[in-house]
Design a protein around this motif. Sequence first.
Motif, PDB file in Angstrom:
ATOM      1  N   VAL A   1      -2.616  52.214 -17.284  1.00 50.70           N
ATOM      2  CA  VAL A   1      -2.888  50.836 -16.853  1.00 50.70           C
ATOM      3  C   VAL A   1      -1.588  50.165 -16.431  1.00 50.70           C
ATOM      4  CG1 VAL A   1      -3.719  48.572 -17.581  1.00 50.70           C
ATOM      5  CG2 VAL A   1      -4.937  50.632 -18.302  1.00 50.70           C
ATOM      6  N   GLY A   2      -0.573  50.315 -17.279  1.00 52.27           N
ATOM      7  CA  GLY A   2       0.721  49.740 -16.939  1.00 52.27           C
ATOM      8  C   GLY A   2       1.310  50.340 -15.676  1.00 52.27           C
ATOM      9  N   ALA A   3       1.151  51.660 -15.519  1.00 54.09           N
ATOM     10  CA  ALA A   3       1.707  52.331 -14.343  1.00 54.09           C
ATOM     11  C   ALA A   3       1.039  51.850 -13.059  1.00 54.09           C
ATOM     12  CB  ALA A   3       1.546  53.847 -14.482  1.00 54.09           C
ATOM     13  N   VAL A   4      -0.286  51.681 -13.091  1.00 54.98           N
ATOM     14  CA  VAL A   4      -1.007  51.246 -11.893  1.00 54.98           C
ATOM     15  C   VAL A   4      -0.602  49.827 -11.514  1.00 54.98           C
ATOM     16  CG1 VAL A   4      -3.300  50.630 -11.012  1.00 54.98           C
ATOM     17  CG2 VAL A   4      -2.963  52.804 -12.191  1.00 54.98           C
ATOM     18  N   LEU A   5      -0.471  48.944 -12.505  1.00 56.33           N
ATOM     19  CA  LEU A   5      -0.080  47.568 -12.213  1.00 56.33           C
ATOM     20  C   LEU A   5       1.373  47.485 -11.764  1.00 56.33           C
ATOM     21  CD1 LEU A   5      -1.847  45.714 -15.165  1.00 56.33           C
ATOM     22  CD2 LEU A   5      -2.617  45.902 -12.802  1.00 56.33           C
ATOM     23  N   THR A   6       2.231  48.295 -12.398  1.00 58.14           N
ATOM     24  CA  THR A   6       3.638  48.285 -12.030  1.00 58.14           C
ATOM     25  C   THR A   6       3.849  48.873 -10.641  1.00 58.14           C
ATOM     26  OG1 THR A   6       4.315  48.448 -14.348  1.00 58.14           O
ATOM     27  CG2 THR A   6       5.945  49.081 -12.705  1.00 58.14           C
ATOM     28  N   ALA A   7       3.044  49.875 -10.272  1.00 61.50           N
ATOM     29  CA  ALA A   7       3.180  50.499  -8.953  1.00 61.50           C
ATOM     30  C   ALA A   7       2.991  49.476  -7.846  1.00 61.50           C
ATOM     31  CB  ALA A   7       2.172  51.641  -8.811  1.00 61.50           C
ATOM     32  N   TYR A   8       2.033  48.583  -8.034  1.00 63.03           N
ATOM     33  CA  TYR A   8       1.805  47.523  -7.040  1.00 63.03           C
ATOM     34  C   TYR A   8       3.045  46.651  -6.903  1.00 63.03           C
ATOM     35  CZ  TYR A   8      -0.118  43.272  -4.933  1.00 63.03           C
ATOM     36  OH  TYR A   8      -0.328  42.194  -4.123  1.00 63.03           O
ATOM     37  N   ALA A   9       3.604  46.217  -8.028  1.00 56.79           N
ATOM     38  CA  ALA A   9       4.764  45.323  -7.989  1.00 56.79           C
ATOM     39  C   ALA A   9       5.973  46.014  -7.373  1.00 56.79           C
ATOM     40  CB  ALA A   9       5.094  44.825  -9.396  1.00 56.79           C
ATOM     41  N   LEU A  10       6.191  47.284  -7.709  1.00 58.70           N
ATOM     42  CA  LEU A  10       7.343  48.000  -7.169  1.00 58.70           C
ATOM     43  C   LEU A  10       7.208  48.211  -5.661  1.00 58.70           C
ATOM     44  CD1 LEU A  10       8.058  50.645  -9.952  1.00 58.70           C
ATOM     45  CD2 LEU A  10       9.354  48.571  -9.429  1.00 58.70           C
ATOM     46  N   ALA A  11       5.997  48.543  -5.218  1.00 58.37           N
ATOM     47  CA  ALA A  11       5.786  48.720  -3.779  1.00 58.37           C
ATOM     48  C   ALA A  11       5.986  47.410  -3.040  1.00 58.37           C
ATOM     49  CB  ALA A  11       4.383  49.278  -3.523  1.00 58.37           C
ATOM     50  N   GLN A  12       5.538  46.316  -3.637  1.00 53.18           N
ATOM     51  CA  GLN A  12       5.745  45.000  -3.023  1.00 53.18           C
ATOM     52  C   GLN A  12       7.229  44.657  -2.993  1.00 53.18           C
ATOM     53  OE1 GLN A  12       4.370  41.449  -5.131  1.00 53.18           O
ATOM     54  NE2 GLN A  12       3.360  40.781  -3.263  1.00 53.18           N
ATOM     55  N   PHE A  13       7.943  45.015  -4.034  1.00 45.81           N
ATOM     56  CA  PHE A  13       9.385  44.788  -4.086  1.00 45.81           C
ATOM     57  C   PHE A  13      10.094  45.469  -2.911  1.00 45.81           C
ATOM     58  CE2 PHE A  13      13.405  46.831  -5.437  1.00 45.81           C
ATOM     59  CZ  PHE A  13      14.205  45.710  -5.533  1.00 45.81           C
ATOM     60  N   VAL A  14       9.671  46.682  -2.601  1.00 44.99           N
ATOM     61  CA  VAL A  14      10.297  47.435  -1.512  1.00 44.99           C
ATOM     62  C   VAL A  14       9.934  46.858  -0.151  1.00 44.99           C
ATOM     63  CG1 VAL A  14      10.351  49.676  -0.347  1.00 44.99           C
ATOM     64  CG2 VAL A  14      10.461  49.568  -2.848  1.00 44.99           C
ATOM     65  N   MET A  15       8.663  46.481   0.034  1.00 44.94           N
ATOM     66  CA  MET A  15       8.161  46.215   1.377  1.00 44.94           C
ATOM     67  C   MET A  15       8.150  44.748   1.774  1.00 44.94           C
ATOM     68  SD  MET A  15       7.367  48.339   3.672  1.00 44.94           S
ATOM     69  CE  MET A  15       6.693  48.354   5.334  1.00 44.94           C
ATOM     70  N   ALA A  16       8.057  43.815   0.815  1.00 45.53           N
ATOM     71  CA  ALA A  16       7.928  42.403   1.184  1.00 45.53           C
ATOM     72  C   ALA A  16       9.060  41.918   2.090  1.00 45.53           C
ATOM     73  CB  ALA A  16       7.813  41.533  -0.068  1.00 45.53           C
ATOM     74  N   PRO A  17      10.335  42.185   1.750  1.00 48.02           N
ATOM     75  CA  PRO A  17      11.392  41.703   2.653  1.00 48.02           C
ATOM     76  C   PRO A  17      11.385  42.407   4.004  1.00 48.02           C
ATOM     77  CG  PRO A  17      12.328  43.023   0.878  1.00 48.02           C
ATOM     78  CD  PRO A  17      10.890  42.793   0.534  1.00 48.02           C
ATOM     79  N   VAL A  18      10.955  43.671   4.030  1.00 48.33           N
ATOM     80  CA  VAL A  18      10.905  44.400   5.296  1.00 48.33           C
ATOM     81  C   VAL A  18       9.846  43.801   6.214  1.00 48.33           C
ATOM     82  CG1 VAL A  18      10.459  46.639   6.373  1.00 48.33           C
ATOM     83  CG2 VAL A  18      11.765  46.516   4.235  1.00 48.33           C
ATOM     84  N   LEU A  19       8.648  43.551   5.673  1.00 49.36           N
ATOM     85  CA  LEU A  19       7.597  42.942   6.485  1.00 49.36           C
ATOM     86  C   LEU A  19       7.991  41.541   6.942  1.00 49.36           C
ATOM     87  CD1 LEU A  19       4.369  44.040   4.556  1.00 49.36           C
ATOM     88  CD2 LEU A  19       5.174  44.860   6.765  1.00 49.36           C
ATOM     89  N   GLY A  20       8.635  40.785   6.035  1.00 49.05           N
ATOM     90  CA  GLY A  20       9.089  39.458   6.428  1.00 49.05           C
ATOM     91  C   GLY A  20      10.092  39.517   7.567  1.00 49.05           C
ATOM     92  N   ALA A  21      11.043  40.461   7.481  1.00 52.14           N
ATOM     93  CA  ALA A  21      12.038  40.591   8.541  1.00 52.14           C
ATOM     94  C   ALA A  21      11.411  41.092   9.837  1.00 52.14           C
ATOM     95  CB  ALA A  21      13.150  41.538   8.087  1.00 52.14           C
ATOM     96  N   LEU A  22      10.446  41.989   9.727  1.00 45.78           N
ATOM     97  CA  LEU A  22       9.754  42.450  10.933  1.00 45.78           C
ATOM     98  C   LEU A  22       9.004  41.310  11.609  1.00 45.78           C
ATOM     99  CD1 LEU A  22       8.394  45.929   9.761  1.00 45.78           C
ATOM    100  CD2 LEU A  22      10.210  45.495  11.423  1.00 45.78           C
ATOM    101  N   SER A  23       8.498  40.365  10.806  1.00 45.69           N
ATOM    102  CA  SER A  23       7.814  39.214  11.409  1.00 45.69           C
ATOM    103  C   SER A  23       8.792  38.325  12.157  1.00 45.69           C
ATOM    104  CB  SER A  23       7.067  38.409  10.334  1.00 45.69           C
ATOM    105  OG  SER A  23       7.947  37.587   9.581  1.00 45.69           O
ATOM    106  N   ASP A  24      10.077  38.340  11.750  1.00 45.03           N
ATOM    107  CA  ASP A  24      11.087  37.614  12.521  1.00 45.03           C
ATOM    108  C   ASP A  24      11.272  38.250  13.898  1.00 45.03           C
ATOM    109  OD1 ASP A  24      11.695  35.832  10.432  1.00 45.03           O
ATOM    110  OD2 ASP A  24      13.102  37.244   9.532  1.00 45.03           O
ATOM    111  N   ARG A  25      11.075  39.542  13.950  1.00 42.51           N
ATOM    112  CA  ARG A  25      11.323  40.263  15.201  1.00 42.51           C
ATOM    113  C   ARG A  25      10.096  40.307  16.106  1.00 42.51           C
ATOM    114  NH1 ARG A  25      14.111  46.280  15.715  1.00 42.51           N
ATOM    115  NH2 ARG A  25      14.390  46.219  17.974  1.00 42.51           N
TER     116      ARG A  25
END
Length: 395
Positions: A41-65
């Motif tokens: 349960v912890g792993a599944v919930l943590t996986a979401y947060a870690l993936a968001q940690f990696v991708m959120a700034p990338v998607l935000g920066a791509l939206s600038d472009r």
Amino acid sequence: MQRKALPVVYLALFVDMLGFGVILPLLPFRIEQLGGTGAWVGAVLTAYALAQFVMAPVLGALSDRYGRRPLLLASLAGSAVSLALVGVADSLLMLLAARVVAGLCGGAIAVGQAYAVDLSPPEARTRALGMVGASIGMGFVVGPALGAALSGLGFTGVSLAAAGIALANLLAGAVLLPRRPGPGDAVPPRRTPGAHAALAVALRLPALRPVVAAIFVSMCAFAAMEATYALLGARRYGLGPVGLGLVFTGVGVVMAVVQGGVAGRAADRFGNRRVAVAGAALLGAGLAVLPLAPAWLGYPALALLAAGQGLLGTTAAALIAETGGRALGGVLGIGQAAGAAARALGPLAAGVAFDLRPGLPYYLGAALCGLAAVLLLRSGSTEASPTTVEMGQPA
């Protein structure tokens, strides 16, 4: 057109969070059905947060472009796909992979924040960001209630219903989101480097780093409360699942009201930084009171910390937006990444601290809120002009 477009952005984020909230109450039971333990349960919930940690700034920066609209629609499409995958997952690994996909598409929040800033005049940005936070918060409030109402469909049925909601949200966004470019959409691609280069530029800003650090430590404190209050509430007040559900619903409603109605007005009068510091102080005070409070004081303490988190989250995002310039999506994504990292690490540390002493996560959280207030005050002495984050220009 801008006034009509903003509610569409708010609605898109509300429905996106609604879809995730629908499956949240049933997810731990599905993991158990597939043979998983509490660690899974912890792993599944943590996986979401870690993936968001990696991708959120990338998607935000791509939206600038490439523009806010296509990136927001791509994130909404990914949410629909991930919910469908969750529904058909017949193994723990497949379920884990589906939640990773959901986290990778979790940059919709940063893109939505940047979209709202683009569509708002400078004096209304904090209010717009508050409405973004309120929309997200209400999605988490309404979603679990809807999931409980649909539980008779079974986990697969509920997940596919959530995927259908997400697909409808995508189609509505494709029709209703404005095609006319805003400031974040108007940057010529030839002047815009890749996402990682934009993030490197943004992280050099002296005024940005203390605010991001404050978001991280304060979210660690709030996530620690979320992770351990069920245990504390059961021990101190005898709360069961229904009582705890009502408590967290109340916390979500208070946060949404503060974000949508109070934070912007307070920022207009006192400024974003002062309100953010006050929010950190209220959050810390609520956390410090909770472990020792009798029932009559415990609930006001929860309301206090919810109000503090609502004020802090909204105005911290506004402070980040002030430094963004043409890298607005990227820097807002960094803020979201900091929050995601805290949601991944905070509950783990809180669980260990709770085993040592039930009140320890709350006292440590109060201390972290004090640190957040100091960092926010420090950011005021390292102001940077918004033009210092021109994409491709060194800070």
